[in-house]
Design a protein around this motif. Structure first.
Motif, short mmCIF file in Angstrom:
data_model
loop_
_atom_site.label_atom_id
_atom_site.label_comp_id
_atom_site.label_asym_id
_atom_site.label_seq_id
_atom_site.Cartn_x
_atom_site.Cartn_y
_atom_site.Cartn_z
N GLN A 311 -2.74 35.44 16.89
CA GLN A 311 -2.72 35.43 18.24
C GLN A 311 -3.69 36.54 18.92
O GLN A 311 -4.60 36.04 19.96
N ALA A 312 -3.45 37.73 18.59
CA ALA A 312 -4.27 38.86 19.04
C ALA A 312 -6.03 38.55 18.86
O ALA A 312 -6.87 38.84 19.55
N LEU A 313 -6.21 38.09 17.49
CA LEU A 313 -7.56 38.03 17.45
C LEU A 313 -8.12 36.69 17.48
O LEU A 313 -9.12 36.22 17.20
N LYS A 314 -7.35 35.70 18.22
CA LYS A 314 -7.62 34.43 18.44
C LYS A 314 -8.11 33.53 17.42
O LYS A 314 -9.33 32.75 17.40
N CYS A 315 -7.43 33.30 16.18
CA CYS A 315 -7.89 32.81 15.14
C CYS A 315 -6.59 32.41 14.12
O CYS A 315 -5.68 32.97 14.52
N PRO A 316 -6.78 31.55 13.18
CA PRO A 316 -5.47 31.09 12.51
C PRO A 316 -5.32 32.26 11.62
O PRO A 316 -6.07 33.17 11.12
N MET A 317 -4.22 32.35 10.86
CA MET A 317 -3.79 33.51 10.03
C MET A 317 -4.57 33.86 9.00
O MET A 317 -4.83 34.90 8.54
N TRP A 318 -5.18 32.71 8.25
CA TRP A 318 -5.88 32.77 7.12
C TRP A 318 -7.08 33.35 7.36
O TRP A 318 -7.83 33.98 6.60
N LEU A 319 -7.80 33.51 8.77
CA LEU A 319 -9.02 33.98 9.28
C LEU A 319 -8.78 35.60 9.53
O LEU A 319 -9.90 36.01 9.99
N VAL A 320 -7.87 36.05 9.65
CA VAL A 320 -7.39 37.27 10.19
C VAL A 320 -8.22 38.42 9.59
O VAL A 320 -9.08 39.32 10.20
N PRO A 321 -8.25 38.52 8.14
CA PRO A 321 -9.04 39.42 7.61
C PRO A 321 -10.49 39.63 7.83
O PRO A 321 -10.94 40.55 8.37
#
Length: 372
Positions: A311-321
């Motif tokens: 949520q902080a990075l405004k993307c799904p979890m798998w795109l966090v890295p």
């Protein structure tokens, strides 16, 4: 195109997080999806866009929310407000005011190639008040009343005409009030995110009881309307496509099929019987798997801090890295603002969530395909 709502009478079950990640998984599979945020808390919206961007949208349309007709008299305001995405309340405002609908609809926010978003707005309660005010007029076949009841679905169909979606997913509040009555009763299907606890059991009971009452009201309305006016509503009342067990704590020593603690597993086992008792068979899809959670264990267990990172990075979890690495190189100021630091040791686990949500999305598609 099918319009599906994510709904639970209990808050805090991860409904918006699940809705967002389901949409992102469908996007990964090449399906075209529109997200529509009708929860005044706007959690789904915040999953996909920064607060500053949302604030700019709200600020530009504020004159129209305050005084719709007067704002349209200003060419400068009109030109600016129609050139960028708008909130769902703005799109509903013409009906709320009883004036002509928009001739041209602003583009939704493009989150990814196949995923769009119509953001929410805290002021949506104004439209809910108008639904309540006009509800009785629908029984007399009043055109404005009917338009008020059916306009959320009409907007979905309008955007589908423009962009040709496979699915439109609507996030809702945990309320059983008149806004959700209209939303749930005029979509094609809905599913319930649950947790293995007492509150979810009562939430399902409340939903089932409300569905019976809502269907009776709509059936009475349908008998009083002309064929042309009846055609503004869905031909079939909404169908339940299933439930999910979501954000539950994993307990590997539980010695049961879901890896849950004994007490939680006991509640999970009761969910199918509560569904069978309170959600009528005519309001459920025909599926041999309806007593099992959608996707099985694929997205059942808690991801701990991963959803908050996403949520902080405004993307799904798998795109966090990838998103975090990009911010390190290009937007350190934002990382400092949100006070986020992602441990590289989590990258493998974060990326692995993609397969889990795609597995969930595949079974979601199977359930939706069962809709009549």
């Amino acid at each position: 195109m099918k319009i599906i709502s994510v709904f639970n009478n209990k808050g805090g079950v991860g409904k918006s997080t699940l809705c967002f990640h389901l949409a992102c998984a469908l996007n990964e599979m090449g399906k075209k999806v529109l997200l529509l945020d009708l929860d005044p808390q706007c959690n789904l919206t915040i999953c996909g866009m920064k607060e500053e961007q949302l604030h700019a949208i709200w600020e530009e349309e504020e004159p129209f929310i305050d005084d719709y007709e007067s704002a349209w008299k200003s060419d400068k305001l009109v030109e600016k407000v129609l050139e960028s995405p708008r909130s769902i309340h703005f799109l509903l405002k013409a009906t709320e005011e009883g004036v002509n609908e928009l001739e041209n609809y602003p583009n939704p926010i493009k989150l990814y190639d196949n995923l769009d978003l119509i953001p929410g707005r805290l002021s949506i309660h104004q439209y809910e008040n108008k639904i309540a005010e006009r509800w009785s007029s629908v029984y007399q076949g009043d055109n404005l009343g009917i338009r008020t009841i059916t306009n959320i679905r009409r907007i979905c169909e309008k955007y589908n005409e423009i962009n040709k979606y496979d699915y439109i997913l609507i996030d809702t509040s945990p309320s059983l009030g008149v806004l959700n009555k209209v939303i749930i009763s005029t979509v094609d299907g809905f599913f319930i995110p649950t947790q293995p606890d007492m509150f979810s059991l009562y939430g399902i009971r409340n939903i089932g009881t409300s569905l019976v009452l809502w269907q009776k009201e709509f059936n009475v309305i349908y008998t009083l309307l002309s064929e042309d006016k009846r055609n503004k509503f869905p031909q079939k009342f909404v169908q339940f496509i299933g439930y999910t067990l979501y954000n539950a704590r994993v307990y590997t020593n539980g010695n049961n099929e879901y890896d849950l603690a004994k007490a939680h597993y006991a509640y999970a086992q009761r969910i199918p019987s509560v569904i069978n008792e309170y959600i009528k068979s005519e309001n459920r899809i025909e599926s041999d798997n309806l007593e099992k959670p959608i996707g099985g264990k694929a997205v059942m267990h808690s991801h701990n801090t991963f959803p908050s990172m996403a949520q902080a990075l405004k993307c799904p979890m798998w795109l966090v890295p990838e998103k975090y690495a990009w911010c390190v190189q290009n937007d350190q100021e934002y990382l400092e603002e949100i006070k986020l630091e992602v441990n590289r040791g989590h990258n493998g686990s974060l990326r692995a969530t993609k397969d889990k949500y795609v597995s969930f999305a595949k079974e979601f598609i199977e359930r939706v395909d069962c809709l009549e």
